[in-house]
Design an enzyme around this catalytic site. Structure first.
Site, PDB file in Angstrom:
ATOM      1  CG  ASN A   1      -6.772  -9.803   6.452  1.00 34.43           C
ATOM      2  OD1 ASN A   1      -7.626 -10.457   6.914  1.00 34.43           O
ATOM      3  ND2 ASN A   1      -6.741  -8.548   6.401  1.00 34.43           N
TER       4      ASN A   1
ATOM      5  N   GLY B   1       6.717   1.961   1.520  1.00 36.97           N
ATOM      6  CA  GLY B   1       7.409   1.510   0.450  1.00 36.97           C
ATOM      7  C   GLY B   1       7.453   2.509  -0.740  1.00 36.97           C
TER       8      GLY B   1
ATOM      9  CE1 TYR C   1       8.833  -3.672  12.724  1.00 31.66           C
ATOM     10  CE2 TYR C   1      10.513  -3.792  14.190  1.00 31.66           C
ATOM     11  CZ  TYR C   1      10.017  -4.185  12.976  1.00 31.66           C
ATOM     12  OH  TYR C   1      10.877  -5.114  11.957  1.00 31.66           O
TER      13      TYR C   1
ATOM     14  NE  ARG D   1      14.822   1.272   7.519  1.00 26.34           N
ATOM     15  CZ  ARG D   1      14.158   0.018   7.003  1.00 26.34           C
ATOM     16  NH1 ARG D   1      14.992  -1.241   7.234  1.00 26.34           N
ATOM     17  NH2 ARG D   1      13.149   0.085   6.332  1.00 26.34           N
TER      18      ARG D   1
ATOM     19  CE  LYS E   1       7.530  -7.026  11.740  1.00 20.22           C
ATOM     20  NZ  LYS E   1       7.585  -7.976  10.553  1.00 20.22           N
TER      21      LYS E   1
ATOM     22  CG  ASN F   1      -0.127  -0.089   2.420  1.00 25.15           C
ATOM     23  OD1 ASN F   1       0.915  -0.003   2.470  1.00 25.15           O
ATOM     24  ND2 ASN F   1      -0.968   0.214   3.527  1.00 25.15           N
TER      25      ASN F   1
ATOM     26  CG  LEU G   1       8.965  -9.444   3.445  1.00 25.47           C
ATOM     27  CD1 LEU G   1       8.559 -10.374   2.242  1.00 25.47           C
ATOM     28  CD2 LEU G   1      10.242  -8.781   2.776  1.00 25.47           C
TER      29      LEU G   1
END
Ligand code: NAD
Length: 340
Positions: A119, A44, A166, A207, A170, A40, A93
């Site tokens: 899902n 990314g 996060y 990062r 996870k 989505n 991912l």
């Protein structure tokens, strides 16, 4: 119902395929399989998959996986003949991934891990697909000592801290995968990924490596958020892709730690970046940001034994390839990506 592939090429689904790791995975998979990439674009980018869009064995779906999806309903997937051939493999991912995004997308991060993973597991259940779920070293939390983590370590985590969406997301996702595996007898695998770097990392997400390279290229101060003695590990992207492919092929279900166990002082890495970029940028230290965390070291004995895998790209080589990639980008694109 289990469906055998009726074509020469497997149908492989990659969720989060427009992200950093996912797009490199798509590049590799499309050489031998028919690849469906779902993303989505939350963290990314279209830039990462533009070169694949015209490939006859690649299809991109812009979809938020927190909502269910029925692959058989989609006209663009007709060539994949999902109703007949099913989906043989899934690499999951999809999850907003970067220190700064935890602040920006906390609910999206939790939902991607909870609803999104559910899902995707339902797709695996429907087609009895093999699945590799990408978990993270973050499930171990803050390192208590310098020893490397084996997969048996349970972790030390603040369940409501600034990174909890996060870390806990996870951890929940791992539990969901394991319980689907037990209840529905599926071949579901868990990869615990440690810090990975390379071309196509987002430039805005806080990062280390892309931050260092961008600032060095611009001749700005290279800022290290933390203390002078802080260390980290760095796995180059091609090594990580090889590990994920091997895990899918193997009989191992994990969790398996995947990362580079070599430990480097972060200041030394920043210094190498400045040297390779070739500008007189200065290193500075600032207090650790609230959403960042000290990094643990992976014990990769299991990956070595069960997958025959260990990282082979030296840090210096990986840094040079990443710098070459960023230097090869037009300055306007680089600056625009930085501003997003
Ligand atoms: P990334 O942010 O570049 O890629 C994640 C992708 O998922 C993005 O393209 C994003 O748009 C997509 N996405 C997020 N939420 C979605 C949703 N609800 N529906 C559809 N797509 C969605 O991150 P990455 O570095 O490529 O990481 C990939 C996976 O590996 C993540 O699950 C991450 O947690 C894990 N991981 C990465 C690292 C690392 O060092 N890069 C370390 C540990 C774990």
């Amino acid at each position: 119902m289990k469906r055998k592939p009726i074509f020469e090429r497997k149908n492989v689904l990659v969720t989060g395929g427009a992200g950093f790791i996912g797009s490199h995975l798509c590049d590799e998979l499309v050489k031998t399989a028919k690849v469906i990439c779902i993303d989505n674009f939350l963290t990314g980018s279209e830039e990462n998959i533009n070169h694949l869009l015209k490939h006859p064995d690649f299809e991109f779906l812009n979809h938020d996986l927190s909502e269910p999806i029925n692959l058989e309903d989609l006209p663009e997937l007709k060539p994949f003949q999902i109703a007949f051939q099913g989906v043989q493999e899934i690499y999951h991912l999809a999850c907003p991934t970067s220190p700064k995004e935890y602040n920006r997308y906390p609910i999206e991060t939790l939902l991607a891990n909870a609803h999104g993973t559910r899902n995707v597991l339902e797709i695996a259940r429907k087609y009895e697909s093999k699945l590799v779920h990408t978990s993270t070293s973050a499930i171990y939390g803050e390192p208590l000592e310098n020893a490397a983590y084996p997969e048996t370590y349970w972790g030390y985590i603040d369940p409501i801290g600034p990174r909890s969406c996060y870390n806990e997301g996870k951890r929940f996702a791992e539990s969901l995968v394991v319980n689907y595996r037990q209840k529905f007898k599926l071949d579901l695998k868990i990869a615990r990924i440690f810090n990975t770097f390379g071309p196509r990392m987002k430039l805005t997400d806080g990062r280390m490596i892309p931050d260092f390279v961008y600032n060095a290229m611009k001749g700005k101060d290279v800022v290290i958020y933390g203390e002078e003695g802080d260390t980290s590990t760095f796995c180059y992207i091609s090594d990580m892709i090889e590990a994920l492919l091997r895990l899918m092929k193997s009989h191992e279900q994990g969790p398996v730690n995947l990362g580079n166990p070599e430990v480097y002082p972060i200041g030394d890495v920043a210094q190498k970046v400045v040297e390779f970029v070739g500008t007189p940028a200065k290193l500075t230290y600032e207090p650790r940001l609230p959403f960042t965390a000290r990094q643990g070291v992976p014990d990769i004995s299991l990956a070595k034994e069960k997958l025959g895998w260990f990282p082979v790209v030296p840090l210096e080589e990986g840094l040079k390839r990443t710098i070459d990639y960023m230097k090869g980008m037009p300055a306007v694109t680089l600056d625009a990506l930085r501003k997003e």
